[in-house]
Design an enzyme around this catalytic site. Sequence first.
Site, mmCIF file in Angstrom:
data_model
loop_
_atom_site.group_PDB
_atom_site.id
_atom_site.type_symbol
_atom_site.label_atom_id
_atom_site.label_comp_id
_atom_site.label_asym_id
_atom_site.label_seq_id
_atom_site.Cartn_x
_atom_site.Cartn_y
_atom_site.Cartn_z
ATOM 1 N N ASP A 1 8.100 -4.976 -13.681
ATOM 2 C CA ASP A 1 7.354 -4.276 -12.632
ATOM 3 C C ASP A 1 7.294 -2.803 -13.017
ATOM 4 O O ASP A 1 8.320 -2.109 -13.034
ATOM 5 C CB ASP A 1 8.051 -4.463 -11.291
ATOM 6 C CG ASP A 1 7.271 -3.879 -10.111
ATOM 7 O OD1 ASP A 1 6.438 -2.984 -10.326
ATOM 8 O OD2 ASP A 1 7.512 -4.328 -8.973
ATOM 9 N N SER B 1 6.569 -4.348 -1.949
ATOM 10 C CA SER B 1 6.108 -3.031 -2.353
ATOM 11 C C SER B 1 6.270 -2.074 -1.163
ATOM 12 O O SER B 1 7.384 -1.937 -0.650
ATOM 13 C CB SER B 1 4.667 -3.118 -2.868
ATOM 14 O OG SER B 1 4.275 -1.963 -3.538
ATOM 15 N N TRP B 2 5.208 -1.431 -0.692
ATOM 16 C CA TRP B 2 5.340 -0.623 0.528
ATOM 17 C C TRP B 2 5.860 -1.472 1.684
ATOM 18 O O TRP B 2 6.599 -0.977 2.536
ATOM 19 C CB TRP B 2 4.014 0.030 0.906
ATOM 20 C CG TRP B 2 4.029 0.512 2.326
ATOM 21 C CD1 TRP B 2 3.429 -0.057 3.400
ATOM 22 C CD2 TRP B 2 4.746 1.650 2.828
ATOM 23 N NE1 TRP B 2 3.712 0.648 4.546
ATOM 24 C CE2 TRP B 2 4.521 1.708 4.223
ATOM 25 C CE3 TRP B 2 5.542 2.623 2.236
ATOM 26 C CZ2 TRP B 2 5.063 2.695 5.025
ATOM 27 C CZ3 TRP B 2 6.097 3.616 3.050
ATOM 28 C CH2 TRP B 2 5.852 3.648 4.420
ATOM 29 N N HIS C 1 4.488 -6.444 -11.119
ATOM 30 C CA HIS C 1 4.588 -6.012 -9.724
ATOM 31 C C HIS C 1 3.869 -6.942 -8.745
ATOM 32 O O HIS C 1 4.347 -7.136 -7.624
ATOM 33 C CB HIS C 1 3.996 -4.599 -9.592
ATOM 34 C CG HIS C 1 4.041 -4.051 -8.192
ATOM 35 N ND1 HIS C 1 5.218 -3.714 -7.564
ATOM 36 C CD2 HIS C 1 3.050 -3.797 -7.283
ATOM 37 C CE1 HIS C 1 4.958 -3.266 -6.351
ATOM 38 N NE2 HIS C 1 3.658 -3.297 -6.152
ATOM 39 N N GLY D 1 0.836 -1.198 0.000
ATOM 40 C CA GLY D 1 0.000 0.000 0.000
ATOM 41 C C GLY D 1 0.876 1.255 0.000
ATOM 42 O O GLY D 1 1.446 1.603 -1.023
#
Length: 324
Positions: free
Chosen positions: A272, A118-119, A300, A51
């Site tokens: 990605d 990711s985050w 991704h 996120g």
Amino acid sequence: MPDNPITRDPVLFPEIDPYVTGRLAVDPPHVLYWETCGRTDGVPVVFLHGGPGGGCLPHHRRYFDPAFWRIVLIDQRGAGRSTPVAEVDGNTTQALVADLERLRAHLRIDRWLVFGGSWGSTLGLAYAQAHPEHCLGLVLRGIFLGSVSEIDWFMHGMRSVFPEAWRAFVGFLPEAERGDLLANYYRRLTDRDPRVHLPAAHAWDRYEGACSTLLPAADPAPKFDSDAAALAIARIEAHYFVHRTFLAEGALQAGLSRIRHLPCTIVQGRYDIVCPPVTADALARGWPEAEYIVVPDAGHSVREPGITRELVAAVERMKRRVLG
């Protein structure tokens, strides 16, 4: 619901339910949902969702051998089953790092493996650099280091590969608001009126979802099944982007010396677009001891088959590394 290949993916471990769940009150008004599954006396691993604002899902438990790992999942502030949903007050990187330490102490865990994509890779690096003594190692995917250039790429650069999705993203805003996409999306996403913030959230969600996989659908379905989930990730992502992820530029690269002694695997999709490989490459060059795997046929999403395969394999290798 349509058939979901994740539920029948032979690479993942079987579906599993948590054996304990709980809520941890942190800074008001935030109360965090957490759960543990797998082996009660297993080696601890914490899953950090993306996120920010994405929340944990049942298939996130399945990257880990439940006969070996004590699997801890936590919904970060404002995300998933944590409350209040989509709350940005008091929602900072430093607060999330402190929350992880509070949960670790609450569960009486000395050290745990940190797994994030990711985050989640951003938060995992920030946490490990703040508390290396409590980390067994890291498995990171789809690297995002929170730089200004990465945020600008998300807001503008992805149009070079996904111009149709970007036009729809920009076209949602009135023409007078298109000069500053981030500021005007953030203003709408934080508006109290659902008639204002929900359409903006779903527009943001469609844009990110369209750019997240190697072979996107011609008419991609929303990433999130509910208005609350879509609002959480859109509002909280925009909040962190507006505040430059609450990190000084280059801070995570500068802090690598504090964690280079820890075992780490970096898994990155070659195609990605959300978090391009140039960032993972920079991290790997700054951390030459880390294992760096580029998946040649992946974008991704953690749901990409090649990404799933390499993450499970990386965690399996970590069994030997953390015990040795």
